[in-house]
Design a protein around this motif. Structure first.
Motif, PDB file in Angstrom:
ATOM      1  N   ALA A   1       0.829  -1.206   0.000  1.00  0.00           N
ATOM      2  CA  ALA A   1       0.000   0.000   0.000  1.00  0.00           C
ATOM      3  C   ALA A   1       0.865   1.258   0.000  1.00  0.00           C
ATOM      4  O   ALA A   1       0.610   2.206  -0.769  1.00  0.00           O
ATOM      5  CB  ALA A   1      -0.929  -0.010   1.212  1.00  0.00           C
ATOM      6  N   ALA A   2       1.875   1.283   0.872  1.00  0.00           N
ATOM      7  CA  ALA A   2       2.739   2.467   0.949  1.00  0.00           C
ATOM      8  C   ALA A   2       3.509   2.677  -0.344  1.00  0.00           C
ATOM      9  O   ALA A   2       3.644   3.807  -0.831  1.00  0.00           O
ATOM     10  CB  ALA A   2       3.702   2.329   2.127  1.00  0.00           C
ATOM     11  N   GLU A   3       4.015   1.593  -0.933  1.00  0.00           N
ATOM     12  CA  GLU A   3       4.778   1.721  -2.171  1.00  0.00           C
ATOM     13  C   GLU A   3       3.921   2.306  -3.290  1.00  0.00           C
ATOM     14  O   GLU A   3       4.364   3.208  -4.017  1.00  0.00           O
ATOM     15  CB  GLU A   3       5.345   0.361  -2.574  1.00  0.00           C
ATOM     16  N   HIS A   4       2.706   1.835  -3.422  1.00  0.00           N
ATOM     17  CA  HIS A   4       1.865   2.334  -4.508  1.00  0.00           C
ATOM     18  C   HIS A   4       1.408   3.767  -4.255  1.00  0.00           C
ATOM     19  O   HIS A   4       1.272   4.563  -5.198  1.00  0.00           O
ATOM     20  CB  HIS A   4       0.676   1.406  -4.724  1.00  0.00           C
ATOM     21  N   LEU A   5       1.197   4.137  -2.995  1.00  0.00           N
ATOM     22  CA  LEU A   5       0.894   5.532  -2.683  1.00  0.00           C
ATOM     23  C   LEU A   5       2.056   6.435  -3.076  1.00  0.00           C
ATOM     24  O   LEU A   5       1.874   7.494  -3.677  1.00  0.00           O
ATOM     25  CB  LEU A   5       0.601   5.680  -1.184  1.00  0.00           C
ATOM     26  N   GLN A   6       3.270   5.998  -2.731  1.00  0.00           N
ATOM     27  CA  GLN A   6       4.441   6.840  -2.954  1.00  0.00           C
ATOM     28  C   GLN A   6       4.822   6.932  -4.422  1.00  0.00           C
ATOM     29  O   GLN A   6       5.404   7.925  -4.864  1.00  0.00           O
ATOM     30  CB  GLN A   6       5.600   6.322  -2.101  1.00  0.00           C
ATOM     31  N   ARG A   7       4.484   5.903  -5.205  1.00  0.00           N
ATOM     32  CA  ARG A   7       4.793   5.957  -6.634  1.00  0.00           C
ATOM     33  C   ARG A   7       4.012   7.058  -7.342  1.00  0.00           C
ATOM     34  O   ARG A   7       4.412   7.529  -8.396  1.00  0.00           O
ATOM     35  CB  ARG A   7       4.511   4.610  -7.293  1.00  0.00           C
ATOM     36  N   GLY A   8       2.909   7.476  -6.752  1.00  0.00           N
ATOM     37  CA  GLY A   8       2.107   8.523  -7.362  1.00  0.00           C
ATOM     38  C   GLY A   8       2.483   9.926  -6.941  1.00  0.00           C
ATOM     39  O   GLY A   8       1.842  10.893  -7.383  1.00  0.00           O
TER      40      GLY A   8
ATOM     41  N   LEU B   1      13.829  10.505  -5.513  1.00  0.00           N
ATOM     42  CA  LEU B   1      14.396   9.181  -5.720  1.00  0.00           C
ATOM     43  C   LEU B   1      15.289   9.160  -6.956  1.00  0.00           C
ATOM     44  O   LEU B   1      16.387   8.569  -6.939  1.00  0.00           O
ATOM     45  CB  LEU B   1      13.273   8.153  -5.854  1.00  0.00           C
ATOM     46  N   ALA B   2      14.848   9.811  -8.022  1.00  0.00           N
ATOM     47  CA  ALA B   2      15.610   9.807  -9.271  1.00  0.00           C
ATOM     48  C   ALA B   2      16.999  10.421  -9.086  1.00  0.00           C
ATOM     49  O   ALA B   2      17.946  10.033  -9.779  1.00  0.00           O
ATOM     50  CB  ALA B   2      14.834  10.559 -10.352  1.00  0.00           C
ATOM     51  N   ARG B   3      17.127  11.341  -8.153  1.00  0.00           N
ATOM     52  CA  ARG B   3      18.437  11.990  -7.937  1.00  0.00           C
ATOM     53  C   ARG B   3      19.462  11.022  -7.366  1.00  0.00           C
ATOM     54  O   ARG B   3      20.664  11.281  -7.418  1.00  0.00           O
ATOM     55  CB  ARG B   3      18.293  13.195  -7.005  1.00  0.00           C
ATOM     56  N   TRP B   4      18.983   9.911  -6.803  1.00  0.00           N
ATOM     57  CA  TRP B   4      19.906   8.980  -6.144  1.00  0.00           C
ATOM     58  C   TRP B   4      20.024   7.651  -6.874  1.00  0.00           C
ATOM     59  O   TRP B   4      20.522   6.677  -6.317  1.00  0.00           O
ATOM     60  CB  TRP B   4      19.466   8.758  -4.700  1.00  0.00           C
TER      61      TRP B   4
ATOM     62  N   PHE C   1      19.174  -3.196  -8.265  1.00  0.00           N
ATOM     63  CA  PHE C   1      17.732  -3.364  -8.081  1.00  0.00           C
ATOM     64  C   PHE C   1      17.152  -4.041  -9.317  1.00  0.00           C
ATOM     65  O   PHE C   1      17.688  -3.916 -10.425  1.00  0.00           O
ATOM     66  CB  PHE C   1      17.025  -2.031  -7.792  1.00  0.00           C
ATOM     67  N   PRO C   2      16.063  -4.801  -9.145  1.00  0.00           N
ATOM     68  CA  PRO C   2      15.505  -5.567 -10.265  1.00  0.00           C
ATOM     69  C   PRO C   2      14.661  -4.691 -11.171  1.00  0.00           C
ATOM     70  O   PRO C   2      14.274  -3.580 -10.801  1.00  0.00           O
ATOM     71  CB  PRO C   2      14.648  -6.620  -9.564  1.00  0.00           C
ATOM     72  N   PRO C   3      14.338  -5.182 -12.368  1.00  0.00           N
ATOM     73  CA  PRO C   3      13.420  -4.444 -13.251  1.00  0.00           C
ATOM     74  C   PRO C   3      12.079  -4.239 -12.555  1.00  0.00           C
ATOM     75  O   PRO C   3      11.612  -5.101 -11.816  1.00  0.00           O
ATOM     76  CB  PRO C   3      13.274  -5.369 -14.466  1.00  0.00           C
ATOM     77  N   SER C   4      11.464  -3.105 -12.775  1.00  0.00           N
ATOM     78  CA  SER C   4      10.215  -2.793 -12.079  1.00  0.00           C
ATOM     79  C   SER C   4       9.110  -3.792 -12.408  1.00  0.00           C
ATOM     80  O   SER C   4       8.266  -4.098 -11.571  1.00  0.00           O
ATOM     81  CB  SER C   4       9.755  -1.373 -12.418  1.00  0.00           C
ATOM     82  N   GLU C   5       9.112  -4.345 -13.605  1.00  0.00           N
ATOM     83  CA  GLU C   5       8.059  -5.286 -13.970  1.00  0.00           C
ATOM     84  C   GLU C   5       8.170  -6.590 -13.183  1.00  0.00           C
ATOM     85  O   GLU C   5       7.180  -7.244 -12.909  1.00  0.00           O
ATOM     86  CB  GLU C   5       8.085  -5.588 -15.470  1.00  0.00           C
ATOM     87  N   GLY C   6       9.387  -6.965 -12.778  1.00  0.00           N
ATOM     88  CA  GLY C   6       9.563  -8.164 -11.957  1.00  0.00           C
ATOM     89  C   GLY C   6       9.253  -7.908 -10.502  1.00  0.00           C
ATOM     90  O   GLY C   6       8.697  -8.759  -9.809  1.00  0.00           O
TER      91      GLY C   6
ATOM     92  N   GLY D   1      13.857   2.853 -10.711  1.00  0.00           N
ATOM     93  CA  GLY D   1      14.037   3.344 -12.067  1.00  0.00           C
ATOM     94  C   GLY D   1      13.057   4.427 -12.470  1.00  0.00           C
ATOM     95  O   GLY D   1      13.394   5.344 -13.212  1.00  0.00           O
ATOM     96  N   ARG D   2      11.822   4.343 -11.978  1.00  0.00           N
ATOM     97  CA  ARG D   2      10.780   5.318 -12.300  1.00  0.00           C
ATOM     98  C   ARG D   2      10.672   5.556 -13.806  1.00  0.00           C
ATOM     99  O   ARG D   2      10.448   6.685 -14.257  1.00  0.00           O
ATOM    100  CB  ARG D   2      11.061   6.637 -11.585  1.00  0.00           C
TER     101      ARG D   2
END
Length: 330
Positions: free
Chosen positions: A173-180, A188-191, A208-213, A225-226
């Motif tokens: 839940a937290a991950e999907h909230l933060q992705r938006g 995150l992209a800066r690091w 880190f693995p591909p986001s789709e996996g 990766g965003r």
């Protein structure tokens, strides 16, 4: 530079080793939010406010935990080189960025376990994918709990399937909230470092693995990766690993420093036994979710880190034997 007589007697090597070890500590987003310096036999650990994550960590809790992990490495390196460290935490209220000062407190012969943990400092790596298997070693699990307790924290090992599923749901839940959230994405992209980039702070694409996996696992990792950098980490297996939550009784800066030292002691004990760790701080960065987690899964204690522990390759016999000998007292 003027040096103390004690420093001259001990020599430079322990302090230089301590500085190197401090830089090997894990940190949120790989930011390394500290400066570690040695002045005449006094090692100073300072928080670097320029590396604070304003969106993900506005209260600097994770920053201080990261610095606590670096502090444990400094202490351990001195002990491994025959020096007993004397630590002053938060020594000057007028300088809040100064988190600790470490001096020599005389010689001390390192034990077998201290040498073993120090040998794992440079080998330890954060794992951000699935595992080949869980920890699978009762004595090592007891040692991990004892490592946390020795630094004033508690490692809650979640053995109940319903508790693991509940925690996985909070992470998801937290991950999907933060992705938006745009500001988090930009931060995150800066690091994130693309493949083949120069060494330094941040998270490499190879780590880190591909986001789709990652979306297929019960405990999703951050989408580092965003859409801009594709993760290159290959899967180790299909296992979630052993799930744990590190907690402290209090929740101020001293507790966060203690949590960081406990975390690193746990991680090095695990690494010495061929076990890696994956972190999931997403729900801990949401105040309501963090409070819920502490109340429902941690008996009212303050959760400081959510982690999965497991093996990315079969255990090596020599490594296992060395650790079992060192853990004979557990």
């Amino acid at each position: 530079m003027k040096t103390s007589s004690e420093h001259r007697f001990i020599g430079r090597e322990p302090f230089e080793a301590a500085l190197r070890a401090g830089e090997c500590a894990p940190s949120v987003y790989g930011t390394r939010p500290w400066t570690i310096s040695d002045t005449g036999g006094r090692i100073s650990l300072r928080a670097d406010p320029d590396r604070r994550l304003a969106a993900a960590d506005p209260g600097s809790r994770e920053l201080v935990i990261s610095c606590g992990a670096a502090l444990y490495n400094v202490r351990l390196a001195l002990r491994a080189h025959g020096v007993r460290p004397r630590v002053a935490l938060l020594p000057d209220p007028e300088r809040p960025a100064l988190l600790a000062e470490v001096r020599a407190d005389g010689p001390a012969e390192p034990g077998v376990l201290e040498r073993l943990l120090y040998g794992a400092v440079e080998r330890r790596r954060t794992h951000r994918g699935t595992f080949l298997s869980d920890v699978g070693d009762v004595r090592l699990m007891r040692a991990l709990s004892a490592a946390a307790a020795a630094e004033g924290a508690v490692l809650h090992l979640l053995t109940d399937d319903s508790a693991v599923r509940s925690l996985a749901g909070l992470v998801t839940a937290a991950e999907h909230l933060q992705r938006g959230e745009r500001t988090r994405g930009e931060e995150l992209a800066r690091w994130v470092r693309p493949p083949g980039g120069p060494p330094g702070a941040g998270v490499r694409a190879e780590d880190f693995p591909p986001s789709e996996g990652a979306a297929e696992t019960p405990f999703p990792g951050r989408d580092y990766g965003r859409g801009g950098v594709r993760g290159l980490l290959a899967p180790s297996g299909q296992a979630t690993g052993t799930v744990a939550v590190l907690t402290t009784a209090e929740d101020g800066r001293p507790a966060h420093l203690a949590a960081g030292q406990a975390l690193q002691r746990v991680l090095l004990t695990a690494a010495a036994g061929g076990v890696s760790a994956a972190f999931h701080t997403q729900p801990l960065e949401e105040p309501l979710l963090r409070a819920f987690l502490g109340e429902r899964l941690c008996r009212g204690a303050h959760p400081q880190m959510v982690l999965r522990l497991g093996r990315t390759r079969p255990p090596e016999r020599a490594q296992q034997d060395a650790l079992q000998n060192a853990l004979a007292g557990f």
